[in-house]
Design a protein around this motif. Sequence first.
Motif, mmCIF file in Angstrom:
data_model
loop_
_atom_site.group_PDB
_atom_site.id
_atom_site.type_symbol
_atom_site.label_atom_id
_atom_site.label_comp_id
_atom_site.label_asym_id
_atom_site.label_seq_id
_atom_site.Cartn_x
_atom_site.Cartn_y
_atom_site.Cartn_z
ATOM 1 N N ASP A 1 0.898 -1.256 -0.024
ATOM 2 C CA ASP A 1 -0.084 0.050 -0.046
ATOM 3 C C ASP A 1 0.880 1.353 -0.070
ATOM 4 O O ASP A 1 0.252 2.367 -0.393
ATOM 5 N N GLY B 1 -10.111 -2.042 -6.255
ATOM 6 C CA GLY B 1 -9.134 -2.448 -5.917
ATOM 7 C C GLY B 1 -8.561 -3.515 -6.980
ATOM 8 O O GLY B 1 -7.900 -4.493 -6.650
ATOM 9 N N ASP C 1 -8.673 1.919 -8.817
ATOM 10 C CA ASP C 1 -7.686 1.573 -8.129
ATOM 11 C C ASP C 1 -7.058 2.930 -7.826
ATOM 12 O O ASP C 1 -7.182 3.923 -8.357
ATOM 13 N N GLN C 2 -6.356 3.007 -6.526
ATOM 14 C CA GLN C 2 -5.639 4.173 -6.264
ATOM 15 C C GLN C 2 -4.561 4.784 -7.233
ATOM 16 O O GLN C 2 -4.020 5.825 -7.382
ATOM 17 N N VAL C 3 -3.877 3.618 -7.913
ATOM 18 C CA VAL C 3 -2.838 3.803 -8.667
ATOM 19 C C VAL C 3 -3.267 3.013 -10.024
ATOM 20 O O VAL C 3 -3.614 1.952 -10.104
ATOM 21 N N ASP C 4 -2.967 3.753 -11.429
ATOM 22 C CA ASP C 4 -3.458 3.055 -12.411
ATOM 23 C C ASP C 4 -2.299 2.101 -13.041
ATOM 24 O O ASP C 4 -1.027 2.659 -13.345
ATOM 25 N N THR D 1 -8.659 6.145 -11.403
ATOM 26 C CA THR D 1 -7.564 6.246 -10.591
ATOM 27 C C THR D 1 -7.980 7.236 -9.381
ATOM 28 O O THR D 1 -8.143 8.455 -9.768
ATOM 29 N N ASP D 2 -8.396 6.582 -8.125
ATOM 30 C CA ASP D 2 -9.045 7.320 -7.199
ATOM 31 C C ASP D 2 -9.026 6.608 -5.708
ATOM 32 O O ASP D 2 -9.237 5.279 -5.819
ATOM 33 N N ASN D 3 -9.302 7.210 -4.660
ATOM 34 C CA ASN D 3 -9.482 6.600 -3.437
ATOM 35 C C ASN D 3 -10.992 6.085 -3.607
ATOM 36 O O ASN D 3 -11.939 6.785 -3.752
ATOM 37 N N ASP E 1 -13.605 8.355 -1.835
ATOM 38 C CA ASP E 1 -13.627 9.665 -2.682
ATOM 39 C C ASP E 1 -14.500 9.449 -3.880
ATOM 40 O O ASP E 1 -15.274 10.227 -4.268
ATOM 41 N N TRP E 2 -14.491 8.390 -4.632
ATOM 42 C CA TRP E 2 -15.048 8.130 -5.748
ATOM 43 C C TRP E 2 -16.329 7.890 -5.546
ATOM 44 O O TRP E 2 -17.405 8.633 -6.345
#
Length: 165
Positions: free
Chosen positions: A16, A64, A91-94, A115-117, A120-121
């Motif tokens: 993470d 995720g 996911d948080q990272v693409d 790409t987002d939390n 938040d999304w």
Amino acid sequence: MATGLDSRLIQPELLDHLPPDDPRAIGSRRDLIWINSLMFQHAIMSNLLKASVREGSIRILEVGSGDGAFMLSVARRLATKWIDVELVMLDQVDLVTDRRRADFAALGWRVETVTDNIFDWIAKPGGAAYDVVSANLFLHHFSDTALKILFQYSSPPSRAETLSL
């Protein structure tokens, strides 16, 4: 009656907090592929989807999603009958490569990465409806309170069947 959930200890995983190109992160993602294989996760998920979701135009949200390796393996098992699939990978990272996108496209699956939390999304207005909300080796990261929020999102009116492994 104690369920055991009251004693859950949730801790961040090394993956993470590592940059995506860190050798330890690359190794961890490779380990996840092995774990999924050893646990027959691809077969389990594809069988769940076949049994639970009507054929036709299908919208899937995978939360995720990581590098997309897991869902690609599932897609390969479903592709002969599931020909009109839109997959949104959140996911948080693409980490989804052009090659992986091409592999999905070759199966006829349309892919969008976000790409987002996750929290938040889902808090953003105007979210789309999905037939399936999928998670694999992801939900263990969250507290019971956070899981309730996620499950509320995946309940109607999103029409989603929540399938989690």
